[in-house]
Motif scaffolding. Structure first.
Motif, PDB file in Angstrom:
ATOM      1  N   LYS A  15       0.839  -1.188   0.087  1.00 39.20           N
ATOM      2  CA  LYS A  15       0.022   0.098  -0.075  1.00 39.20           C
ATOM      3  C   LYS A  15       0.789   1.265  -0.344  1.00 39.20           C
ATOM      4  N   HIS A  99      -8.389  -3.573  -5.919  1.00 43.28           N
ATOM      5  CA  HIS A  99      -8.417  -3.648  -4.678  1.00 43.28           C
ATOM      6  C   HIS A  99      -9.385  -3.042  -4.063  1.00 43.28           C
ATOM      7  N   GLU A 171     -10.434 -11.240  -1.375  1.00 46.15           N
ATOM      8  CA  GLU A 171     -10.054 -10.192  -0.061  1.00 46.15           C
ATOM      9  C   GLU A 171     -11.583  -9.930   0.628  1.00 46.15           C
ATOM     10  N   ILE A 176      -9.875  -6.751   5.835  1.00 39.16           N
ATOM     11  CA  ILE A 176      -8.519  -6.153   5.440  1.00 39.16           C
ATOM     12  C   ILE A 176      -8.277  -5.321   6.512  1.00 39.16           C
ATOM     13  N   GLY A 177      -6.875  -5.390   7.121  1.00 34.12           N
ATOM     14  CA  GLY A 177      -6.317  -4.403   8.193  1.00 34.12           C
ATOM     15  C   GLY A 177      -7.131  -4.359   9.140  1.00 34.12           C
ATOM     16  N   SER A 217      -5.776  -9.707   6.691  1.00 34.05           N
ATOM     17  CA  SER A 217      -5.072 -10.040   7.936  1.00 34.05           C
ATOM     18  C   SER A 217      -4.532 -11.311   7.952  1.00 34.05           C
ATOM     19  N   GLY A 238      -0.951  -7.630   3.528  1.00 36.82           N
ATOM     20  CA  GLY A 238      -0.760  -6.104   3.578  1.00 36.82           C
ATOM     21  C   GLY A 238       0.051  -5.964   4.815  1.00 36.82           C
ATOM     22  N   THR A 239      -0.686  -5.786   5.871  1.00 38.58           N
ATOM     23  CA  THR A 239       0.070  -5.516   7.306  1.00 38.58           C
ATOM     24  C   THR A 239       1.262  -6.420   7.654  1.00 38.58           C
TER      25      THR A 239
HETATM   26  P1  PGA Z   1      -4.003  -6.758   5.177  1.00 41.73           P
HETATM   27  O1  PGA Z   1      -4.176  -6.253   3.966  1.00 41.73           O
HETATM   28  O2  PGA Z   1      -3.279  -7.825   5.377  1.00 41.73           O
HETATM   29  O3  PGA Z   1      -3.249  -5.714   6.113  1.00 41.73           O
HETATM   30  O4  PGA Z   1      -5.496  -7.135   5.807  1.00 41.73           O
HETATM   31  C1  PGA Z   1      -4.331  -7.014   2.730  1.00 41.73           C
HETATM   32  C2  PGA Z   1      -4.998  -6.218   1.389  1.00 41.73           C
HETATM   33  O5  PGA Z   1      -5.514  -5.238   1.602  1.00 41.73           O
HETATM   34  O6  PGA Z   1      -4.340  -6.826   0.396  1.00 41.73           O
END
Ligand code: PGA
Length: 258
Positions: A15, A99, A171, A176-177, A217, A238-239
């Motif tokens: 990101k 996304h 996703e 997500i996040g 996540s 992501g994270t």
């Molecule tokens: P996340 O992000 O692992 O932080 O949940 C995944 C993504 O948005 O591709």
């Protein structure tokens, strides 16, 4: 995963994180510690400005570099935008398309996403096409219908031959996040439904060989259970991809023998 039929792909989605200088340090750490056995492919989807540094450092490694977006047109008056050819010219191999953050925060429509998929394929890039429901859709029980719609719209006009280069990332937006990962069963159920949609659109062979990642996540603690699902062929992370050692742990998990 089912490595007999398809590639396992572990991809980082940074990101809007990390400078070119930070990218160098990360790439060096990653390169020095990736496992020798090649049971999974590894991709780093970095911010545009980090691409040259990432490509340079990872040149002689088996880690591919990806982008996180592109414009659908080949060139034109689009201030601030980046074309597929510009990415391909830098030796970018993958590009994330659709996304949920781009859909929600930057107004990307299904039509734009479909056009971006075509632009990526036309330039020889591999799209990582993201689909996923929000919390309300899940609670209302319309997840599979919604994802079927997203897939059909994004893949409209994509030939079977080109489909071999498309990666799908499931996703769920609520995961997500948030630290709230889908359970392995939830992820497995939707990824296998995605494969059924692909079977109807492209036939059994292509459906069987398409990589379908889970994202939302995913981390070193839950990766194994998620990847144990037959239809979960990797992760879009992501994270947990921002820390080289955490990301490496997920790579080690995906790379395990068996
Ligand atoms: P996340 O992000 O692992 O932080 O949940 C995944 C993504 O948005 O591709």
């Amino acid at each position: 995963m089912n490595r007999k039929y398809r590639k396992t792909i572990i991809a980082a989605n940074w990101k809007m994180h990390k400078t070119p200088t930070e990218t160098k340090a990360f790439a060096e750490r990653l390169k020095s510690a990736i496992p020798r056995a090649k049971r999974c492919s590894i991709v780093l989807c970095v911010p545009f400005v980090d691409i040259p540094a990432a490509v340079k450092l990872l040149k002689d490694s088996r880690i591919a570099v990806g982008a996180q977006n592109l414009h659908w047109d080949a060139s034109g008056p689009y201030t601030g935008e980046i074309s597929a050819d510009m990415l391909a010219d830098l030796d970018v191999k993958y590009v994330i398309i659709g996304h949920s953050e781009r859909r929600a925060l930057f107004g990307e429509s299904d039509l734009m996403i479909n056009q971006k998929v075509h632009a990526a394929l036309g330039a020889g890039l591999r799209p990582i096409l993201c689909v996923g429901e929000d919390r309300q859709q899940r609670d209302l029980g319309v997840t599979l219908e919604f994802i079927t719609y997203q897939l059909k719209a994004a893949l409209a006009g994509v030939s079977p031959e080109d489909m071999r280069r498309v990666v799908i990332a499931y996703e769920p937006i609520w995961a997500i996040g948030t630290g709230q990962t889908a359970t392995p069963d939830q992820a497995g159920e939707v990824c296998s439904a995605i494969r059924s949609v692909l079977r109807k659109l492209y036939g059994a062979r292509i459906a069987r060989s398409t990589t379908i990642q889970y994202g939302g996540s995913m981390n070193e603690a839950n990766a194994e259970a998620l990847l144990n699902q037959e239809d979960v062929d990797g992760g879009l992370i992501g994270t947990a991809s921002l820390d080289a050692d955490q990301f490496l742990q997920i790579i080690y998990t995906a790379n395990q023998d068996g």
